[in-house]
Write a protein that holds these residues in place. Structure first.
Motif, short mmCIF file in Angstrom:
data_model
loop_
_atom_site.label_atom_id
_atom_site.label_comp_id
_atom_site.label_asym_id
_atom_site.label_seq_id
_atom_site.Cartn_x
_atom_site.Cartn_y
_atom_site.Cartn_z
N ASP A 15 48.84 45.90 46.37
CA ASP A 15 48.50 46.11 47.75
C ASP A 15 49.65 45.37 48.69
O ASP A 15 49.58 43.92 48.14
N ASP A 16 49.99 45.75 49.73
CA ASP A 16 50.88 44.74 50.39
C ASP A 16 49.80 43.96 51.55
O ASP A 16 50.52 42.94 51.96
N SER A 17 48.67 44.24 51.61
CA SER A 17 47.92 43.39 52.54
C SER A 17 47.20 42.35 51.81
O SER A 17 46.48 42.41 50.78
N PRO A 18 47.62 41.14 52.12
CA PRO A 18 46.90 39.93 51.38
C PRO A 18 45.49 39.71 51.38
O PRO A 18 44.95 39.38 50.41
N VAL A 19 44.66 40.27 52.57
CA VAL A 19 43.21 40.34 52.58
C VAL A 19 42.73 41.42 51.35
O VAL A 19 41.77 41.08 50.88
N ASN A 20 43.31 42.60 51.48
CA ASN A 20 42.69 43.59 50.50
C ASN A 20 43.21 42.91 48.90
O ASN A 20 42.28 43.36 48.26
N LEU A 21 44.08 42.53 48.82
CA LEU A 21 44.75 41.93 47.55
C LEU A 21 43.66 40.93 47.16
O LEU A 21 43.09 41.00 45.78
N SER A 22 43.36 40.07 48.07
CA SER A 22 42.46 38.81 47.69
C SER A 22 41.12 39.28 47.46
O SER A 22 40.47 39.05 46.33
N LEU A 23 40.78 40.20 48.04
CA LEU A 23 39.32 40.80 47.96
C LEU A 23 39.15 41.38 46.39
O LEU A 23 38.20 41.26 46.00
N VAL A 24 39.96 42.56 46.13
CA VAL A 24 39.93 43.02 44.77
C VAL A 24 40.38 41.98 43.75
O VAL A 24 39.21 42.13 42.40
N VAL A 25 41.10 41.24 43.91
CA VAL A 25 41.34 40.22 42.77
C VAL A 25 40.19 39.45 42.64
O VAL A 25 39.51 39.34 41.34
N ASN A 26 39.41 39.00 43.41
CA ASN A 26 38.16 38.07 43.69
C ASN A 26 37.25 38.89 42.81
O ASN A 26 36.12 38.33 42.19
N LEU A 27 36.90 40.13 43.11
CA LEU A 27 35.92 41.28 42.63
C LEU A 27 36.01 41.09 41.10
O LEU A 27 35.09 41.30 40.40
N LEU A 28 37.21 41.38 40.63
CA LEU A 28 37.60 41.73 39.28
C LEU A 28 37.83 40.42 38.27
O LEU A 28 37.84 40.60 37.13
N HIS A 29 38.35 39.31 38.77
CA HIS A 29 38.74 38.19 38.15
C HIS A 29 37.75 37.52 36.93
O HIS A 29 38.14 37.17 35.94
N GLU A 30 36.43 37.83 37.26
CA GLU A 30 35.38 37.30 36.43
C GLU A 30 35.39 38.15 35.21
O GLU A 30 35.12 37.54 34.02
N HIS A 31 35.61 39.25 35.25
CA HIS A 31 35.51 40.22 33.84
C HIS A 31 36.89 40.76 33.36
O HIS A 31 36.90 41.09 32.22
N TYR A 32 37.86 40.58 34.22
CA TYR A 32 39.19 40.95 33.89
C TYR A 32 40.17 40.05 33.89
O TYR A 32 40.13 39.16 34.90
N SER A 33 41.24 40.33 33.22
CA SER A 33 42.59 39.43 33.48
C SER A 33 43.30 40.18 34.39
O SER A 33 43.83 41.36 34.56
N VAL A 34 43.50 39.68 35.54
CA VAL A 34 43.94 40.43 36.87
C VAL A 34 45.42 39.87 37.26
O VAL A 34 45.64 38.69 37.29
N LYS A 35 46.56 40.78 37.66
CA LYS A 35 47.39 40.56 38.14
C LYS A 35 47.62 41.18 39.35
O LYS A 35 47.07 42.31 39.37
N ALA A 36 48.61 40.49 40.12
CA ALA A 36 48.49 40.96 41.38
C ALA A 36 50.11 41.33 41.87
O ALA A 36 51.04 40.37 41.40
N ALA A 37 50.55 42.41 42.70
CA ALA A 37 51.66 42.37 43.39
C ALA A 37 51.65 43.19 44.60
O ALA A 37 50.71 43.76 45.03
N LYS A 38 52.44 42.69 45.31
CA LYS A 38 52.44 42.84 46.94
C LYS A 38 53.41 44.35 47.09
O LYS A 38 53.13 44.38 48.36
#
Length: 174
Positions: A15-38
Motif C-alpha cells: 500500500d502506498d499509504s503509510p497509515v493503511n500500511l501500518s494499520l494492516v501490518v499491526n493487525l497481522l503481525h501477531e499471527h503472521y510474518s509480515v512484510k511491507a511494500a510501499k
C-alpha cells in the motif's frame, strides 16, 4: 493454536499509504510474518527474493497499480499460486470484477473491518496450506506409482524369462 504450527506464514502487504500500511501490518503481525511494500515495484522485488504465502494489495498506487502487480504475479509460474487479496477504497462492482478476473482470491473494501480481514486472511492461508499438502502427497504418490511400475516391469521380465526357460526344458526340439 494456529493451523500453521512450525513456521508463521508470510503475508506481504502492499500500500502506498503509510497509515493503511501500518494499520494492516499491526493487525497481522501477531499471527503472521509480515512484510511491507510501499509500491508495486517494491512488492515485486520482495516477491522475487522470498515468495510470500499471501499478498494483500492496494489497487490505487502511483506508477504501477495493484491490478498490474496482480497481473505480473499471476503471469509467472513461480508465483501464480500466491493468493492475492485486494484491499481498496474502490467499491464499484466493475473494479471488483476486474480484480477477480485478474486472479485475485478476494476483494475487501475499506474501511477495513479487522475481524473480516483476519477471517479472510486465515481462510486463504488455510487454502494455501491444504494445496501445499496436496502437492506433497501427489509427489509422493507419483514416486510410489513409478516405483511400483518399475517393480512390475521387472517382475514381468522375470516371468517371461521363466516361461521361456520352462518351454525350452519341456520340448528341446521347438
Amino acid at each position: 493454536m494456529e493451523i500453521f504450527d512450525a513456521v508463521k506464514p508470510t503475508v506481504l502487504v502492499v500500500d502506498d499509504s503509510p497509515v493503511n500500511l501500518s494499520l494492516v501490518v499491526n493487525l497481522l503481525h501477531e499471527h503472521y510474518s509480515v512484510k511491507a511494500a510501499k509500491s508495486g515495484a517494491m512488492a515485486l522485488k520482495i516477491i522475487e527474493e522470498e515468495v510470500p504465502d499471501l499478498v494483500l494489495l492496494d489497487v490505487v498506487m502511483p506508477v504501477m497499480t495493484g491490478y498490474e502487480v496482480c497481473r505480473r504475479i499471476k503471469q509467472s509460474s513461480l508465483t501464480q499460486h500466491i493468493p492475492v487479496i485486494f484491499l481498496t477504497s474502490q467499491t464499484e462492482v466493475e473494479n471488483e470484477a476486474l480484480g477477480l478476473e485478474l486472479g485475485a482470491a478476494d476483494y475487501i473494501t475499506r474501511p477495513i473491518k479487522p475481524g473480516i480481514l483476519m477471517s479472510r486472511v486465515r481462510a486463504q492461508l488455510a487454502t494455501v496450506s491444504n494445496s501445499r499438502s496436496m502437492r506433497v502427497s501427489n509427489e509422493y504418490l507419483e514416486f510410489e506409482v513409478g516405483k511400483r511400475t518399475r517393480q512390475l516391469v521387472a517382475l514381468q521380465d522375470v516371468t517371461i524369462l521363466a516361461l521361456a526357460s520352462l518351454a525350452e526344458t519341456r520340448d528341446t526340439d521347438t
